[in-house]
Design a protein around this motif. Sequence first.
Motif, PDB file in Angstrom:
ATOM      1  N   UNK A   1      39.286  11.564 -12.071  1.00 57.72           N
ATOM      2  CA  UNK A   1      39.819  12.783 -11.463  1.00 57.72           C
ATOM      3  C   UNK A   1      41.319  12.601 -11.242  1.00 57.72           C
ATOM      4  N   UNK A   2      42.099  13.397 -11.939  1.00 55.90           N
ATOM      5  CA  UNK A   2      43.563  13.369 -11.839  1.00 55.90           C
ATOM      6  C   UNK A   2      43.981  14.203 -10.637  1.00 55.90           C
ATOM      7  N   UNK A   3      44.714  13.594  -9.715  1.00 53.31           N
ATOM      8  CA  UNK A   3      45.114  14.280  -8.483  1.00 53.31           C
ATOM      9  C   UNK A   3      46.559  14.784  -8.526  1.00 53.31           C
ATOM     10  N   UNK A   4      47.218  14.613  -9.663  1.00 53.39           N
ATOM     11  CA  UNK A   4      48.638  14.982  -9.769  1.00 53.39           C
ATOM     12  C   UNK A   4      48.819  16.486  -9.956  1.00 53.39           C
TER      13      UNK A   4
ATOM     14  N   UNK B   1      47.561  13.162 -19.395  1.00 50.60           N
ATOM     15  CA  UNK B   1      46.540  12.729 -18.449  1.00 50.60           C
ATOM     16  C   UNK B   1      45.522  11.869 -19.184  1.00 50.60           C
ATOM     17  N   UNK B   2      44.673  11.212 -18.423  1.00 46.20           N
ATOM     18  CA  UNK B   2      43.631  10.385 -19.016  1.00 46.20           C
ATOM     19  C   UNK B   2      42.657  11.291 -19.759  1.00 46.20           C
ATOM     20  N   UNK B   3      42.379  10.934 -21.006  1.00 47.41           N
ATOM     21  CA  UNK B   3      41.477  11.739 -21.835  1.00 47.41           C
ATOM     22  C   UNK B   3      40.114  11.864 -21.151  1.00 47.41           C
ATOM     23  N   UNK B   4      39.636  13.100 -21.033  1.00 48.28           N
ATOM     24  CA  UNK B   4      38.340  13.361 -20.429  1.00 48.28           C
ATOM     25  C   UNK B   4      38.356  13.522 -18.925  1.00 48.28           C
TER      26      UNK B   4
ATOM     27  N   UNK C   1      46.589   1.154  -9.959  1.00 48.25           N
ATOM     28  CA  UNK C   1      47.645   1.325 -10.947  1.00 48.25           C
ATOM     29  C   UNK C   1      47.769   2.727 -11.494  1.00 48.25           C
ATOM     30  N   UNK C   2      46.779   3.580 -11.234  1.00 45.59           N
ATOM     31  CA  UNK C   2      46.831   4.978 -11.638  1.00 45.59           C
ATOM     32  C   UNK C   2      47.053   5.190 -13.123  1.00 45.59           C
ATOM     33  N   UNK C   3      47.616   6.346 -13.429  1.00 48.80           N
ATOM     34  CA  UNK C   3      47.884   6.741 -14.809  1.00 48.80           C
ATOM     35  C   UNK C   3      48.760   5.702 -15.513  1.00 48.80           C
TER      36      UNK C   3
END
Length: 135
Positions: free
Chosen positions: A36-39, A48-51, A104-106
């Motif tokens: 889950x991307x929070x940005x 963003x991370x694929x998927x 480390x995030x994205x």
Amino acid sequence: MDGIAARLAFVDARLAYEIDVVAASRAVAAGSAVLVDTRRQESWDHGHIAGALHLPASALATGLDDLPRDRTLIVYGWGPGCNGATTTARILLAAGLDTRELLGGYEYWVRNGFPTESGGAVTRQAPDPLVTAEA
């Protein structure tokens, strides 16, 4: 609680809550977790991370019901210097959702050469030898 016991409890709590990019990639591949991307929107559009699912702070009030409840939610922000994912994780945990935070995030996902998406195209960057294990 003495000093060592308190520190041990803190470390145990971190290990139960945080997850590194390698373990996160494995959990997503196994179907037991979703990223889950929070940005904010501009960051998501940049890449963003694929998927991953997108849940910026501006959508938290309305987006909780759309999150899967049958898998662990692994939240992430830009990188180690960003605490947006921590803020979102607290809200998700308080709502009863199984949540962990990506170490480390994205930034570290990209540095490890895992797939990212931008403009509908999925790509991989060559892994940074400073952060990946030698074969």
